[in-house]
Design an enzyme around this catalytic site. Structure first.
Site, PDB file in Angstrom:
ATOM      1  N   GLN A  98       8.784  12.106 -12.046  1.00 18.11           N
ATOM      2  CA  GLN A  98       8.934  11.404 -10.769  1.00 18.11           C
ATOM      3  C   GLN A  98      10.041  10.353 -10.843  1.00 18.11           C
ATOM      4  O   GLN A  98      10.445   9.819  -9.817  1.00 18.11           O
ATOM      5  CB  GLN A  98       7.614  10.747 -10.356  1.00 18.11           C
ATOM      6  CG  GLN A  98       6.553  11.753  -9.942  1.00 18.11           C
ATOM      7  CD  GLN A  98       5.267  11.122  -9.447  1.00 18.11           C
ATOM      8  OE1 GLN A  98       4.212  11.385  -9.993  1.00 18.11           O
ATOM      9  NE2 GLN A  98       5.333  10.297  -8.413  1.00 18.11           N
TER      10      GLN A  98
ATOM     11  N   ARG B 194      -1.396   8.328  -5.130  1.00 17.00           N
ATOM     12  CA  ARG B 194      -1.102   8.296  -3.696  1.00 17.00           C
ATOM     13  C   ARG B 194      -1.402   6.934  -3.069  1.00 17.00           C
ATOM     14  O   ARG B 194      -2.074   6.819  -2.039  1.00 17.00           O
ATOM     15  CB  ARG B 194      -1.859   9.374  -2.954  1.00 17.00           C
ATOM     16  CG  ARG B 194      -1.138   9.680  -1.657  1.00 17.00           C
ATOM     17  CD  ARG B 194      -1.586  10.922  -1.005  1.00 17.00           C
ATOM     18  NE  ARG B 194      -0.690  11.176   0.107  1.00 17.00           N
ATOM     19  CZ  ARG B 194      -0.294  12.369   0.477  1.00 17.00           C
ATOM     20  NH1 ARG B 194      -0.684  13.432  -0.152  1.00 17.00           N
ATOM     21  NH2 ARG B 194       0.518  12.516   1.497  1.00 17.00           N
ATOM     22  N   CYS B 195      -0.919   5.893  -3.726  1.00 19.12           N
ATOM     23  CA  CYS B 195      -0.960   4.572  -3.108  1.00 19.12           C
ATOM     24  C   CYS B 195       0.115   3.776  -3.801  1.00 19.12           C
ATOM     25  O   CYS B 195       0.635   4.192  -4.813  1.00 19.12           O
ATOM     26  CB  CYS B 195      -2.307   3.885  -3.297  1.00 19.12           C
ATOM     27  SG  CYS B 195      -2.663   3.382  -4.975  1.00 19.12           S
TER      28      CYS B 195
ATOM     29  N   GLU C 124       1.703   7.147   1.369  1.00 18.38           N
ATOM     30  CA  GLU C 124       0.492   6.671   0.702  1.00 18.38           C
ATOM     31  C   GLU C 124      -0.539   6.146   1.682  1.00 18.38           C
ATOM     32  O   GLU C 124      -1.731   6.096   1.389  1.00 18.38           O
ATOM     33  CB  GLU C 124       0.840   5.541  -0.286  1.00 18.38           C
ATOM     34  CG  GLU C 124       2.196   5.628  -0.948  1.00 18.38           C
ATOM     35  CD  GLU C 124       2.297   6.761  -1.949  1.00 18.38           C
ATOM     36  OE1 GLU C 124       1.254   7.374  -2.222  1.00 18.38           O
ATOM     37  OE2 GLU C 124       3.393   7.036  -2.442  1.00 18.38           O
TER      38      GLU C 124
HETATM   39  O1  CDP Z   1       8.340   7.883  -1.616  1.00 17.60           O
HETATM   40  P1  CDP Z   1       7.740   9.036  -0.877  1.00 17.60           P
HETATM   41  O2  CDP Z   1       8.728  10.070  -0.463  1.00 17.60           O
HETATM   42  O3  CDP Z   1       6.533   9.592  -1.561  1.00 17.60           O
HETATM   43  O4  CDP Z   1       7.080   8.451   0.471  1.00 17.60           O
HETATM   44  P2  CDP Z   1       7.680   7.987   1.856  1.00 17.60           P
HETATM   45  O5  CDP Z   1       8.854   7.116   1.680  1.00 17.60           O
HETATM   46  O6  CDP Z   1       6.516   7.399   2.586  1.00 17.60           O
HETATM   47  O7  CDP Z   1       8.168   9.321   2.585  1.00 17.60           O
HETATM   48  C1  CDP Z   1       7.407  10.491   2.719  1.00 17.60           C
HETATM   49  C2  CDP Z   1       8.113  11.409   3.710  1.00 17.60           C
HETATM   50  O8  CDP Z   1       7.897  10.914   5.047  1.00 17.60           O
HETATM   51  C3  CDP Z   1       9.628  11.464   3.520  1.00 17.60           C
HETATM   52  O9  CDP Z   1      10.134  12.743   3.809  1.00 17.60           O
HETATM   53  C4  CDP Z   1      10.095  10.446   4.530  1.00 17.60           C
HETATM   54  O10 CDP Z   1      11.429  10.585   4.885  1.00 17.60           O
HETATM   55  C5  CDP Z   1       9.133  10.668   5.689  1.00 17.60           C
HETATM   56  N1  CDP Z   1       9.034   9.437   6.513  1.00 17.60           N
HETATM   57  C6  CDP Z   1       9.417   9.453   7.845  1.00 17.60           C
HETATM   58  O11 CDP Z   1       9.762  10.514   8.376  1.00 17.60           O
HETATM   59  N2  CDP Z   1       9.407   8.268   8.561  1.00 17.60           N
HETATM   60  C7  CDP Z   1       8.983   7.110   8.010  1.00 17.60           C
HETATM   61  N3  CDP Z   1       8.984   5.972   8.705  1.00 17.60           N
HETATM   62  C8  CDP Z   1       8.550   7.104   6.673  1.00 17.60           C
HETATM   63  C9  CDP Z   1       8.604   8.281   5.929  1.00 17.60           C
END
Ligand code: CDP
Length: 808
Positions: free
Chosen positions: A239, A386-387, A762
């Protein structure tokens, strides 16, 4: 037929922010064309696997590898004695502790790595493992952290000084030989005083059980040492590929430019693939020793029993309030079971992660938190499953304490939340335990949620159900689970957050090609979150080229800029911000090129969707596609050729997404089976990049929350045997158990993020666990229940009903 392309058409053509663009990754995954670590097959590749300890605590008297070396196909058997001359028999952990790579004199948990058998294939390795003879002398086992702190049994003999004293650990003084650290936040004296003088005080102890992220794909790697060029290539389920490269360089002595780490497709991570495992070190050593590529892939039992667990927090709380329900103080003590080595994946300064977000979404003036980390005979780890770091534990704690206080006050728990929420005008809000919440509008979200489910109607139905139950008309109770959470995602900033001294910034590098398409490389790595889809959308809106023309690439340290990787929903807050900032650098250069081409001053052009137009003369413009070509074909005075940019982004603060969840559950008191009738989830993650992907993230997170709340557990017996080491015993929900989720949203942008986005991946887990748990607890509230521990499997629910006399 339309004769003109409208501005709306041009916006739609970009598929930028706010578009439910279909996932570009799925074409390859749905056709079985993904490329996972186990898909990698190299010429002459060998397979390595571990002899693992059957005991949770034992001294190793001898290891005899002679018979194993006779097994056809077995080439080598590595033990700690072989690694010791290289200084590789122990390795540093992310938490500042050290961990045995291969058992050095003793074992501390069941499944611990004792020897590494290298063979021509997986089958020969398995035969070799059977043939290794290890003579163990069993030692007393401690699986309870409270007993560990009282016991004379020394688990970590390597951490006792020669004179018998206990040297300090990475996080300060240690109180006992099985103690790791004490970590505090807030003010103890004032909190004690507020609680001592409060009108109402509620107290509760709760255990957030040990569980495991259990990604679909287990951990593994392929190490290939090219002795001719001196270059090591390491493919793995990482990761954080760049951090792994730095760690491998530091512990192996191979210069970092000679190490290439590649994370190919990853089948889920959820925190499990953040840390470094003995399998990585042994594969590298085995490749160096044999001169051949070596693959190591865990099986499911290896993964569940030995790689990083999550939670295992024993939490005790006191919450004080006025008679009217205004909260005045909060106190929390945690006894944290870290297993045999402290391998928690947290930023260096936060040995208990961000547990100090445990004041939650409430305006609590005084608070104090103390966490004691303890060694036991369990597997090491402590990841943010997942947090964000330990936020699930924090939110579970406060959301249970709110319910317990509501019972004490004889008050509706929804109303108690409402009167204590941080108000919109208080943001940015500095909490009693130190965090500065960036933005929020909790009352609006809560009111929307309560209205959506007809909360008052549900309570009336529940009251009627209790009457019917008492009258013998039904054997089913009804629970209404409430949860309001605030997450804290997006570690950095660098000044607060580092891992092994590496600041937690992130990065994006963009190259625009002459024909107006582009590649962007990031320091993060998707494990299913859809980065290739969504990061292209951020760029599309920033630079005015269609998302379909932009390739996103992650996970190869030879090509991607340095970044700290993907976990704790940090990708959008940190790498997403870097992407927007790099896009803005491209746009700034494009503006100069456009002005030159249009023969006006730089300030006389402005950006409009996919082009620069001359202010006041919209018919005079240059599209970004034209500008890209000009960057490569025109000699523009004072401007270098090409159109490229890079941004390393150090966020000024975390982002604080939040949400309101409500679960309606029917519980059969005779079977203990819960039926989830309704689940409503409102999420606020600021600016929404891709609503469809957000919905998918929420569904996944809620399903993992359901698992943890209703049955998923890594359980040990008194001998330290793992009782739930297979998927027969470790609960993974299927479509059968999963309800239909109703998703909803509000939008409260982050004021410091370039596009106002907060993380989301998360949140549903963080908010979901207390919501499911509160639903179970709420069903039994009319019969005198205050708190029962998770996981609420059928047996435990039945037992609660039994203890409350509901089977009489
Ligand atoms: O770090 P990780 O990718 O696990 O988590 P994240 O930043 O929460 O994003 C998860 C997915 O959701 C990604 O594809 C982000 O681009 C999308 N996302 C989104 O579309 N809009 C947001 N405000 C936050 C995340």
């Amino acid at each position: 037929m339309k004769d003109e392309v409208t501005r709306e058409d041009r916006v739609a053509n970009l598929k930028g922010l706010g578009c439910s663009r279909k996932r570009v990754e799925d074409a390859r995954f749905t056709q079985g064309k993904g490329n996972y670590v186990d898909d990698i097959k190299l010429d002459g590749m060998l397979f390595g696997d571990f002899v693992r300890s059957p005991y949770a605590h034992a001294r190793i008297k001898s290891i005899d590898t002679a018979a194993a070396l006779e097994v056809p196909g077995v080439l080598a058997v590595l033990t700690a004695a072989d690694l010791e001359p290289l200084g590789l028999h122990w390795m540093p952990t992310l938490a500042g502790d050290k961990q045995m790579v291969l058992a050095d004199g003793k074992v501390l948990f069941q499944g611990q790595e004792v020897a590494f058998v290298v063979a021509e294939d997986r089958y020969a390795a398995a035969d070799g493992i059977e043939a290794v003879e290890v003579d163990y002398e069993e030692l007393p086992v401690i699986v309870n952290p409270f007993e560990a702190l009282k016991s004379d049994v020394v688990l970590r003999e390597d951490l006792v000084a020669e004179d018998g004293s206990i040297p300090p650990g990475a996080h300060g003084p240690r109180k006992h030989h099985n103690h790791i650290f004490t970590w505090e936040a807030g003010d103890k004296g004032p909190t004690d005083e507020v609680i001592a003088n409060a009108e109402v005080v509620a107290e509760e102890s709760m255990y957030y059980h040990r569980t495991h992220p259990c990604p679909l794909e287990t951990c593994g790697c392929v190490a290939s040492m090219d002795k001719v060029n001196g270059k090591l290539t390491l493919w793995g389920t990482f990761q954080a590929p760049h951090a792994i490269r730095t760690i491998v360089s530091l512990i192996s002595g191979i210069e970092e430019h000679n190490i290439r780490v590649i994370s190919p497709d990853i089948g889920g991570g959820f925190g499990n693939k953040v840390g470094a495992y003995p399998g990585y070190v042994c594969s590298v050593v085995a490749s160096i020793v044999t001169g051949k590529p070596v693959k190591w892939i865990e099986d499911r039992m290896d993964n569940l029993m030995t790689t990083a667990f999550a939670r295992d927090y024993h939490m005790t709380g006191q919450i004080s309030a006025t008679k009217e329900g205004k909260i005045t103080g909060l106190k929390c003590h945690v006894t944290a079971d870290h297993g045999g080595f402290d391998a928690c994946a947290d930023p260096t300064k936060f040995p208990a992660g961000f547990m100090n977000i445990c004041t939650g979404s409430y305006d609590i003036p005084t608070a104090y938190l103390e966490v004691d980390g303890v060694y036991t005979n369990k597997a090491p780890g402590g990841v943010s499953y997942r947090c964000s770091f330990r936020v699930t534990e924090a939110v579970y704690f406060i959301e249970r304490m709110i319910e317990v206080l509501a019972i004490k006050l004889n008050m509706d728990a929804a109303e108690l939340r409402r009167i204590n929420f941080i108000r919109k005008e208080q943001f940015p809000y500095t909490a009693a335990l130190g965090w500065e919440y960036d933005s929020g509008d909790y009352h609006t979200a809560w009111d929307k949620a309560l209205k959506a489910v007809d909360y008052d109607g549900l309570r009336a139905e529940q009251a009627q159900r209790v009457e019917d139950f008492k009258a013998g008309k039904t054997r089913k109770l009804m629970g209404i689970g409430l949860s309001f959470f605030t997450e804290i995602v997006g570690a950095g900033p660098v000044k607060n957050c580092d891992i092994l001294g590496l600041g937690m910034f992130d990065s994006c590098e963009i190259r625009i090609h002459p024909t107006g398409s582009a590649i962007a490389r990031l320091g993060t790595i998707s494990q299913g979150q859809g980065h290739a889809t969504t990061f292209a959308q951020i760029l599309a809106s920033e630079i005015g080229l269609p998302a379909d023309s932009i390739t996103i690439e992650e996970g190869d340290t030879d090509t991607a800029p340095y970044g700290l990787g993907t976990y704790g929903s940090r990708s959008t807050p940190v790498a997403g911000a870097a992407t927007a900032m790099a896009g803005r650098k491209i746009r700034a250069k494009a503006q100069m090129i456009a002005a030159y081409l249009l023969e006006v001053h730089d300030n006389d052009v402005e950006f409009d969707v996919d082009r620069f137009v001359v202010k006041g003369a919209p018919e005079k413009f240059k599209t970004m596609k034209e500008i890209a070509f000009a960057a490569y074909n025109q000699a523009i005075p004072g401007i270098e050729p090409g159109l490229e940019a890079v941004s390393y982004y150090d966020p000024p603060n975390m982002t604080y997404p939040f949400g309101a969840y409500i679960c309606v559950m029917d519980i059969d008191v005779d079977t203990g089976v819960p039926e989830i009738r309704r689940f409503y989830a409102l999420d606020d993650c600021g600016t929404r990049i891709n609503p469809m992907i957000i919905e998918g993230q929420v569904h996944g997170g809620l399903t993992e929350a359901l698992a943890v709340a209703l049955g998923q557990e890594i359980a040990y017996d008194d001998m330290g045997n793992v009782k739930t080491g297979t998927l027969m015993d470790f609960f993974l929900p299927t479509a059968w158990e999963v309800p239909n989720y109703e998703t909803d949203f509000t939008v409260t942008p982050s004021p410091h993020h370039p596009i106002g986005a907060k993380g989301v991946g998360e949140s549903p887990h963080v908010g979901g666990v207390p919501c499911f748990s509160n639903a179970v607890q709420d069903a039994f509230r009319p019969f005198g229940n205050t708190h029962t521990n998770m996981p609420h499997d059928h047996w435990r629910i039945w037992r609660t009903a039994n203890e409350l006399g509901l089977h009489d």
